[in-house]
Structure formats: structure tokens, C-alpha cells
Design a protein around this motif. Structure first.
Motif, PDB file in Angstrom:
ATOM      1  N   TRP A  54      40.132   7.738 -20.592  1.00  0.00           N
ATOM      2  CA  TRP A  54      39.578   6.821 -19.592  1.00  0.00           C
ATOM      3  C   TRP A  54      38.845   7.529 -18.459  1.00  0.00           C
ATOM      4  CZ3 TRP A  54      40.898   6.723 -14.457  1.00  0.00           C
ATOM      5  CH2 TRP A  54      42.074   7.388 -14.090  1.00  0.00           C
ATOM      6  N   ARG A  55      39.275   8.728 -18.065  1.00  0.00           N
ATOM      7  CA  ARG A  55      38.606   9.416 -16.949  1.00  0.00           C
ATOM      8  C   ARG A  55      37.174   9.801 -17.290  1.00  0.00           C
ATOM      9  NH1 ARG A  55      43.795  12.789 -15.454  1.00  0.00           N
ATOM     10  NH2 ARG A  55      44.620  11.442 -13.830  1.00  0.00           N
ATOM     11  N   THR A 188      31.712  17.553 -16.457  1.00  0.00           N
ATOM     12  CA  THR A 188      33.027  17.476 -17.111  1.00  0.00           C
ATOM     13  C   THR A 188      33.618  18.861 -17.363  1.00  0.00           C
ATOM     14  OG1 THR A 188      31.931  17.295 -19.276  1.00  0.00           O
ATOM     15  CG2 THR A 188      32.650  15.244 -18.229  1.00  0.00           C
ATOM     16  N   SER A 189      32.776  19.845 -17.686  1.00  0.00           N
ATOM     17  CA  SER A 189      33.319  21.196 -17.900  1.00  0.00           C
ATOM     18  C   SER A 189      33.845  21.784 -16.597  1.00  0.00           C
ATOM     19  CB  SER A 189      32.274  22.117 -18.530  1.00  0.00           C
ATOM     20  OG  SER A 189      31.204  22.339 -17.642  1.00  0.00           O
ATOM     21  N   ARG A 190      33.176  21.507 -15.489  1.00  0.00           N
ATOM     22  CA  ARG A 190      33.666  21.978 -14.182  1.00  0.00           C
ATOM     23  C   ARG A 190      34.975  21.292 -13.814  1.00  0.00           C
ATOM     24  NH1 ARG A 190      28.312  22.558 -10.288  1.00  0.00           N
ATOM     25  NH2 ARG A 190      27.550  24.480 -11.251  1.00  0.00           N
ATOM     26  N   LEU A 191      35.048  19.986 -14.078  1.00  0.00           N
ATOM     27  CA  LEU A 191      36.284  19.259 -13.777  1.00  0.00           C
ATOM     28  C   LEU A 191      37.445  19.764 -14.629  1.00  0.00           C
ATOM     29  CD1 LEU A 191      34.962  15.579 -13.428  1.00  0.00           C
ATOM     30  CD2 LEU A 191      35.878  17.034 -11.605  1.00  0.00           C
ATOM     31  N   GLN A 192      37.209  20.061 -15.891  1.00  0.00           N
ATOM     32  CA  GLN A 192      38.264  20.570 -16.760  1.00  0.00           C
ATOM     33  C   GLN A 192      38.753  21.942 -16.300  1.00  0.00           C
ATOM     34  OE1 GLN A 192      36.419  20.299 -20.602  1.00  0.00           O
ATOM     35  NE2 GLN A 192      36.932  18.142 -20.856  1.00  0.00           N
ATOM     36  N   SER A 196      42.582  22.749 -15.208  1.00  0.00           N
ATOM     37  CA  SER A 196      43.361  23.770 -15.921  1.00  0.00           C
ATOM     38  C   SER A 196      43.748  24.951 -15.048  1.00  0.00           C
ATOM     39  CB  SER A 196      42.601  24.277 -17.149  1.00  0.00           C
ATOM     40  OG  SER A 196      41.368  24.836 -16.744  1.00  0.00           O
ATOM     41  N   SER A 197      43.041  25.161 -13.913  1.00  0.00           N
ATOM     42  CA  SER A 197      43.371  26.336 -13.075  1.00  0.00           C
ATOM     43  C   SER A 197      44.423  26.015 -12.032  1.00  0.00           C
ATOM     44  CB  SER A 197      42.092  26.815 -12.379  1.00  0.00           C
ATOM     45  OG  SER A 197      41.570  25.834 -11.525  1.00  0.00           O
TER      46      SER A 197
END
Length: 197
Positions: A54-55, A188-192, A196-197
Motif C-alpha cells: 500500500w505505501r 522508492t529506492s531512497r525510501l527503502q 533499512s538503515s
């Protein structure tokens, strides 16, 4: 050269714009309506939600909304700047253009005065490009190609756009779709990475 292109554009328009009778008039009026395609938009959201959660689906919807708004405003800018009359308003095509009656009022639908770039074509091609890149299913891509083709042609059938207006709108939409896919993937890659960090 430009005069020759515009002549071909007008000739092709007259070949594609015809009186198909009440059934085709109603069909293409419905096809051209923006609310007609709400089920497709719901399908896009559902497929994105199933694939990404959903995000990311919500983020994709935001990107689509911004993209459609940006493309629509770009089309308005081109229409105002170019000042190219729609076929439905062109004095030299008076009596040659098949126009469709509005079901609500019975008056002839002519669209706005100018139509240098089709906003219908631009927005549908942008949505098709963006959503197909994210959904990544052949059947869905075929469905959206059929949708964009029907919507694009409906504007010629209704007498409010030349083929060149449609082509320019399609190119603008595809470019916007590609750009927004890249921006979406970057976001989305930056948000992931942050999660994860």
C-alpha cells in the motif's frame, strides 16, 4: 515544409473524421469522457497495491496525479502559445467536420478554441507509460494500449483534434511517463535505503 505537414494533417483528419451515426457518436463520446475510465484507474491502483504494497502504491498514485497535472498544464501552455485552431473551430473546414451533439444539452461539442497538443492523448499516454512500466504484465500493457488508442482516436472522431495534435500529445505523454517512472524509482529506492538503515 510546415505548410505541407499541416496540409497532410488536415487531409488525414478529414479521412478519419466521419459521421458514424448515433451509435458511434455515443460510443466515442463515452470513450472520450474522463469518468468512463475510472474502473481502469481502480485496476491500476489495485495492481500496484498487490505488487508493491500500500505505501508504494499510494506513492505511485501521487506520482500519477502530479504527472497528469503537469502534462495537462503543458498542453494548456502549448495550446495558448501555438494558437492553432481546432478543426471544429477552423473556418476553412466549416461544413466538412463531423461534430457530435452533447447528450446533456443537444448542442454541438466543439471543445475549446485551440488544440495544438491533445491533453487527452498526453494524459492517457503518460498514464499508460507509467503504469505499464510498474505493473509489468503483457495483458495489462495490451489493455492500456487499446485504451489510449481509443481515447486518442475519439478526439479525431469528435472533430476536436487533428492527428498531429494527437501525435504530439502522445509523444509528450510518453516522455512524461518515462521521466516520472525514473523519478518514482529513484524516490522508492531512497525510501527503502532509509527504512533499512
Amino acid at each position: 515544409m510546415i505548410d505541407l505537414i499541416l496540409h497532410w494533417d488536415k487531409t488525414l483528419f478529414l479521412a478519419l473524421n466521419f459521421d458514424g451515426g448515433a451509435v458511434l457518436d455515443r460510443f466515442f463520446w463515452v470513450v472520450s469522457g474522463r469518468l468512463t475510465w475510472v474502473p481502469l484507474y481502480v485496476l491500476i491502483i489495485t495492481l500496484l497495491w498487490r505488487r508493491y504494497g500500500w505505501r508504494e502504491a499510494l506513492l505511485a498514485v501521487v506520482f500519477i496525479a502530479v504527472m497528469v497535472g503537469a502534462v495537462d498544464q503543458a498542453c494548456n501552455f502549448f495550446k495558448a502559445t501555438a494558437g492553432k485552431l481546432r478543426p471544429s473551430h477552423s473556418p476553412d473546414l466549416e461544413g466538412l467536420v463531423h461534430l457530435v451533439k452533447r447528450p446533456s444539452t443537444g448542442g454541438l461539442y466543439r471543445g475549446g478554441l485551440y488544440g495544438a497538443v491533445s491533453a487527452h492523448a498526453a494524459t492517457t499516454f503518460a498514464i499508460m507509460t507509467f503504469s505499464s512500466a510498474l505493473v509489468r504484465a503483457r495483458w495489462f500493457t495490451v489493455l492500456t494500449v487499446i485504451w489510449t488508442t481509443l481515447v486518442a482516436y475519439s478526439r479525431i472522431y469528435l472533430g476536436v483534434h487533428y492527428p498531429l495534435d494527437i501525435l504530439l500529445g502522445a509523444l509528450l505523454g510518453i516522455l512524461a511517463g518515462v521521466l516520472f517512472v525514473k523519478l518514482y524509482q529513484l524516490t522508492t529506492s531512497r525510501l527503502q535505503r532509509r527504512i533499512s538503515s
